[in-house]
Design an enzyme around this catalytic site. Sequence first.
Site, PDB file in Angstrom:
ATOM      1  N   ARG A  48      43.378   5.009  35.187  1.00  0.00           N
ATOM      2  CA  ARG A  48      42.474   5.249  34.055  1.00  0.00           C
ATOM      3  C   ARG A  48      41.021   4.926  34.395  1.00  0.00           C
ATOM      4  O   ARG A  48      40.102   5.514  33.822  1.00  0.00           O
ATOM      5  CB  ARG A  48      42.938   4.430  32.837  1.00  0.00           C
ATOM      6  CG  ARG A  48      42.237   4.814  31.513  1.00  0.00           C
ATOM      7  CD  ARG A  48      42.937   4.177  30.329  1.00  0.00           C
ATOM      8  NE  ARG A  48      42.409   4.607  29.035  1.00  0.00           N
ATOM      9  CZ  ARG A  48      41.588   3.879  28.275  1.00  0.00           C
ATOM     10  NH1 ARG A  48      41.201   2.684  28.673  1.00  0.00           N
ATOM     11  NH2 ARG A  48      41.169   4.328  27.122  1.00  0.00           N
ATOM     12  N   ILE A  74      37.628   8.562  25.250  1.00  0.00           N
ATOM     13  CA  ILE A  74      38.939   8.601  25.905  1.00  0.00           C
ATOM     14  C   ILE A  74      39.846   7.806  24.982  1.00  0.00           C
ATOM     15  O   ILE A  74      39.494   6.716  24.528  1.00  0.00           O
ATOM     16  CB  ILE A  74      38.881   8.006  27.338  1.00  0.00           C
ATOM     17  CG1 ILE A  74      40.268   8.010  28.006  1.00  0.00           C
ATOM     18  CG2 ILE A  74      38.316   6.593  27.361  1.00  0.00           C
ATOM     19  CD1 ILE A  74      40.224   7.611  29.501  1.00  0.00           C
ATOM     20  N   SER A  75      41.011   8.365  24.642  1.00  0.00           N
ATOM     21  CA  SER A  75      41.887   7.726  23.657  1.00  0.00           C
ATOM     22  C   SER A  75      42.359   6.361  24.156  1.00  0.00           C
ATOM     23  O   SER A  75      42.473   6.118  25.355  1.00  0.00           O
ATOM     24  CB  SER A  75      43.096   8.605  23.372  1.00  0.00           C
ATOM     25  OG  SER A  75      42.694   9.878  22.944  1.00  0.00           O
ATOM     26  N   GLN A  76      42.679   5.517  23.195  1.00  0.00           N
ATOM     27  CA  GLN A  76      43.235   4.188  23.475  1.00  0.00           C
ATOM     28  C   GLN A  76      44.576   4.364  24.215  1.00  0.00           C
ATOM     29  O   GLN A  76      45.372   5.226  23.839  1.00  0.00           O
ATOM     30  CB  GLN A  76      43.458   3.550  22.106  1.00  0.00           C
ATOM     31  CG  GLN A  76      44.017   2.173  22.104  1.00  0.00           C
ATOM     32  CD  GLN A  76      44.519   1.795  20.708  1.00  0.00           C
ATOM     33  OE1 GLN A  76      44.429   2.590  19.772  1.00  0.00           O
ATOM     34  NE2 GLN A  76      45.049   0.612  20.593  1.00  0.00           N
TER      35      GLN A  76
END
Length: 225
Positions: A48, A74-76
């Site tokens: 990530r 950016i999503s959790q």
Amino acid sequence: MTTANTGIAQTTAGAASSPRVRERLVERLIDAGIGDARVLEVMARVPRHLFVDEALASHAYEDAALPIGHGQTISQPYMVARMTQALLQSGCCATVLEIGTGSGFQTAVLASLVRRVYSVERVSALWQRAEQRLRELRYRNVRLRYGDGALGWPEYAPFDGILITAAADGVPRLLAEQLAPGGRMVLPLDRGKGQVLVRLTRTNFGYRHELLEPVTFVPLLGGIA
Ligand code: SAH
């Protein structure tokens, strides 16, 4: 001077992406209710820190959404894991269409678990960056497109799974039509008094809805940028 700076940057990124840091994220995901071993394994493996700006790399394995520019995030990690788990439960899916490529992180997670991923992004700069990133990381079973995701990707339809990473007011009709029989769509829906994560399954008789949990996503926008 330059060499010293580069050295420091690398050390920081190295520590930020260490096996221990990733293990801790996986522990947090398990505590939050992610039980699918394949999803957990992929969450630990996909780097990530390479999907965010270098300046944010030291936060990449925290369970938080992070800015990726253009007003997007950016999503959790929990949400990526939760949506992936909800989509793939009980054997789905060989082909998946994702709407909202963003950084490409969710795309990479899906590509590690299914045969082929198609992903559409409406912000040109994000689409280009994700394309380059996924190519460099050698995700070969991914196809990206710049356009309005609400239109889907008719050329490759129907899809076993569709995942939308931005919130709409209702289920986009063209996307529902591009779902294969027995296929499912996971998406955040904005219901005025808050958003809820929904799983839609296409049956012989229509569509079955399941409400999963309250969520917070950026809005699904029309057109391209
Ligand atoms: N999965 C991504 C999430 C990014 S946020 C990640 O983890 O990085 C949601 C993304 O959806 C944004 O990049 C936004 O530009 C995109 N988006 C919003 N509306 C869209 C639309 N109609 N078509 C395609 N992409 C859209």
